[in-house]
Motif scaffolding. Structure first.
Motif, PDB file in Angstrom:
ATOM      1  N   ASP A   1      -5.992 -13.964   0.913  1.00 30.11           N
ATOM      2  CA  ASP A   1      -6.525 -13.071   1.950  1.00 30.11           C
ATOM      3  C   ASP A   1      -5.854 -13.286   3.295  1.00 30.11           C
ATOM      4  OD1 ASP A   1      -8.243 -11.941   0.130  1.00 30.11           O
ATOM      5  OD2 ASP A   1      -9.876 -13.333   0.584  1.00 30.11           O
ATOM      6  N   GLN A   2      -5.541 -14.531   3.624  1.00 33.00           N
ATOM      7  CA  GLN A   2      -4.937 -14.793   4.923  1.00 33.00           C
ATOM      8  C   GLN A   2      -3.418 -14.695   4.826  1.00 33.00           C
ATOM      9  OE1 GLN A   2      -6.523 -16.920   3.094  1.00 33.00           O
ATOM     10  NE2 GLN A   2      -5.444 -18.874   2.873  1.00 33.00           N
ATOM     11  N   ASP A   3      -2.790 -14.321   5.913  1.00 41.05           N
ATOM     12  CA  ASP A   3      -1.336 -14.158   5.940  1.00 41.05           C
ATOM     13  C   ASP A   3      -0.621 -15.498   6.060  1.00 41.05           C
ATOM     14  OD1 ASP A   3      -1.527 -11.436   5.694  1.00 41.05           O
ATOM     15  OD2 ASP A   3      -1.578 -11.089   7.853  1.00 41.05           O
TER      16      ASP A   3
ATOM     17  N   ASP B   1      -8.022   1.537  -1.676  1.00 43.58           N
ATOM     18  CA  ASP B   1      -8.754   0.695  -0.731  1.00 43.58           C
ATOM     19  C   ASP B   1      -8.563  -0.789  -1.003  1.00 43.58           C
ATOM     20  OD1 ASP B   1      -9.623   2.985   0.448  1.00 43.58           O
ATOM     21  OD2 ASP B   1     -11.614   2.980  -0.495  1.00 43.58           O
ATOM     22  N   GLY B   2      -8.415  -1.156  -2.277  1.00 46.24           N
ATOM     23  CA  GLY B   2      -8.290  -2.566  -2.606  1.00 46.24           C
ATOM     24  C   GLY B   2      -6.866  -3.089  -2.577  1.00 46.24           C
ATOM     25  N   VAL B   3      -5.897  -2.233  -2.252  1.00 46.37           N
ATOM     26  CA  VAL B   3      -4.496  -2.670  -2.211  1.00 46.37           C
ATOM     27  C   VAL B   3      -4.212  -3.309  -0.854  1.00 46.37           C
ATOM     28  CG1 VAL B   3      -2.088  -1.960  -2.389  1.00 46.37           C
ATOM     29  CG2 VAL B   3      -3.838  -0.819  -3.775  1.00 46.37           C
ATOM     30  N   PRO B   4      -3.725  -4.549  -0.837  1.00 50.76           N
ATOM     31  CA  PRO B   4      -3.427  -5.205   0.446  1.00 50.76           C
ATOM     32  C   PRO B   4      -2.412  -4.395   1.263  1.00 50.76           C
ATOM     33  CG  PRO B   4      -3.339  -6.789  -1.359  1.00 50.76           C
ATOM     34  CD  PRO B   4      -3.424  -5.425  -1.989  1.00 50.76           C
ATOM     35  N   ASN B   5      -2.651  -4.321   2.547  1.00 49.48           N
ATOM     36  CA  ASN B   5      -1.760  -3.552   3.421  1.00 49.48           C
ATOM     37  C   ASN B   5      -0.753  -4.497   4.079  1.00 49.48           C
ATOM     38  OD1 ASN B   5      -0.675  -1.358   4.721  1.00 49.48           O
ATOM     39  ND2 ASN B   5      -2.156  -1.394   6.392  1.00 49.48           N
ATOM     40  N   ARG B   6       0.085  -5.122   3.264  1.00 41.66           N
ATOM     41  CA  ARG B   6       1.124  -6.015   3.783  1.00 41.66           C
ATOM     42  C   ARG B   6       2.281  -6.080   2.795  1.00 41.66           C
ATOM     43  NH1 ARG B   6      -3.134  -9.725   2.519  1.00 41.66           N
ATOM     44  NH2 ARG B   6      -2.660 -11.094   0.751  1.00 41.66           N
TER      45      ARG B   6
ATOM     46  N   GLN C   1       0.908 -14.966  -2.261  1.00 41.54           N
ATOM     47  CA  GLN C   1       0.959 -13.766  -1.421  1.00 41.54           C
ATOM     48  C   GLN C   1      -0.310 -12.927  -1.551  1.00 41.54           C
ATOM     49  OE1 GLN C   1       5.199 -11.907  -1.219  1.00 41.54           O
ATOM     50  NE2 GLN C   1       5.117 -12.940  -3.213  1.00 41.54           N
ATOM     51  N   PHE C   2      -1.053 -13.142  -2.638  1.00 41.13           N
ATOM     52  CA  PHE C   2      -2.297 -12.400  -2.819  1.00 41.13           C
ATOM     53  C   PHE C   2      -3.454 -13.010  -2.027  1.00 41.13           C
ATOM     54  CE2 PHE C   2      -0.172 -11.169  -6.875  1.00 41.13           C
ATOM     55  CZ  PHE C   2      -0.166  -9.793  -6.649  1.00 41.13           C
TER      56      PHE C   2
ATOM     57  N   ARG D   1       0.813  -1.218   0.000  1.00 38.72           N
ATOM     58  CA  ARG D   1       0.000   0.000   0.000  1.00 38.72           C
ATOM     59  C   ARG D   1       0.848   1.271   0.000  1.00 38.72           C
ATOM     60  NH1 ARG D   1      -5.312   0.257   3.664  1.00 38.72           N
ATOM     61  NH2 ARG D   1      -5.737  -1.504   2.266  1.00 38.72           N
TER      62      ARG D   1
END
Length: 209
Positions: free
Chosen positions: A100-102, A70-75, A97-98, A38
């Motif tokens: 949803d879960q880490d 808003d749609g960009v993953p914050n990780r 990596q895309f 992000r």
């Protein structure tokens, strides 16, 4: 404007991208390139939006703004780059990596190989040498009199060229007249498809022959 844009993009990358040496794999060095998605996308967006705001006929209100992030993953995301003699040989990116879960357990690596040995480029047998001087003169002739209005539309000036309206197809008689001036049918057809009518192509005759 271009220099500012390049400096801005370089700054966005240097501020957000980190490199880590992972050692060797065979005869290649492996470097891991990591970045927080992000912040990196936000910095790049700011670079592009600044250029867009400075373009004639463009407005900042046409840009999506921060809501586009808003749609960009914050990780963090990372890719591994294989280098040989300082040149990139391959890039591997784990598409998992895309997810949803880490804490994903499955990996889906995408590897892109890079070859620096391209095939030699040869011209077709019927290719014609291009005189760059005449080509530049032709572009200058096409551009004369064309005005750029505040609303971002091109208006027809002294050249009589409308950048948006298609030209009328050339007739057999017009092709014959152009060929008599030394403009072959193939060249005339290409210019006609680009939006030039008979009069414009005829006026460019000295530049094309």
């Amino acid at each position: 404007m271009l220099q500012h844009f390049c400096d801005s993009v370089k700054g966005a990358i240097s501020d957000n991208v980190t490199l880590k040496d992972l050692g060797k794999t065979g005869d290649t060095d492996v470097i891991r390139v990591s970045a927080p998605a992000r912040p990196l996308v936000k910095s790049l967006y700011e670079s592009f939006s600044k250029v867009a705001e400075d373009l004639p006929g463009r407005s900042a209100r046409n840009l999506p703004g921060d809501r586009a992030l808003d749609g960009v993953p914050n990780r963090n995301f990372h890719a591994d780059v294989q280098l040989k003699d300082g040149r990139a040989q391959a890039i591997t990116f784990d598409l998992a990596q895309f997810a949803d879960q880490d804490g994903w357990a499955t990996h889906l690596p995408l590897r892109i190989g890079i070859s620096g040995e391209g095939q030699a480029v040869t011209a077709p047998a019927d290719a014609v040498d291009l005189d760059l001087g005449k080509f530049q003169d032709m572009l200058a002739a096409m551009d004369e009199g064309s005005d750029f209005e505040d609303d971002g539309d091109f208006s027809t000036g002294g050249s009589g060229i409308d950048s948006y309206a298609p030209a009328l197809p050339l007739t057999a008689s017009e092709y014959a007249q152009l060929e008599a001036l030394g403009i072959d049918r193939k060249t005339a057809e290409e210019l006609n498809r680009e939006g030039l009518g008979f009069a414009q192509i005829k006026a460019l005759g000295p530049e094309l022959t």
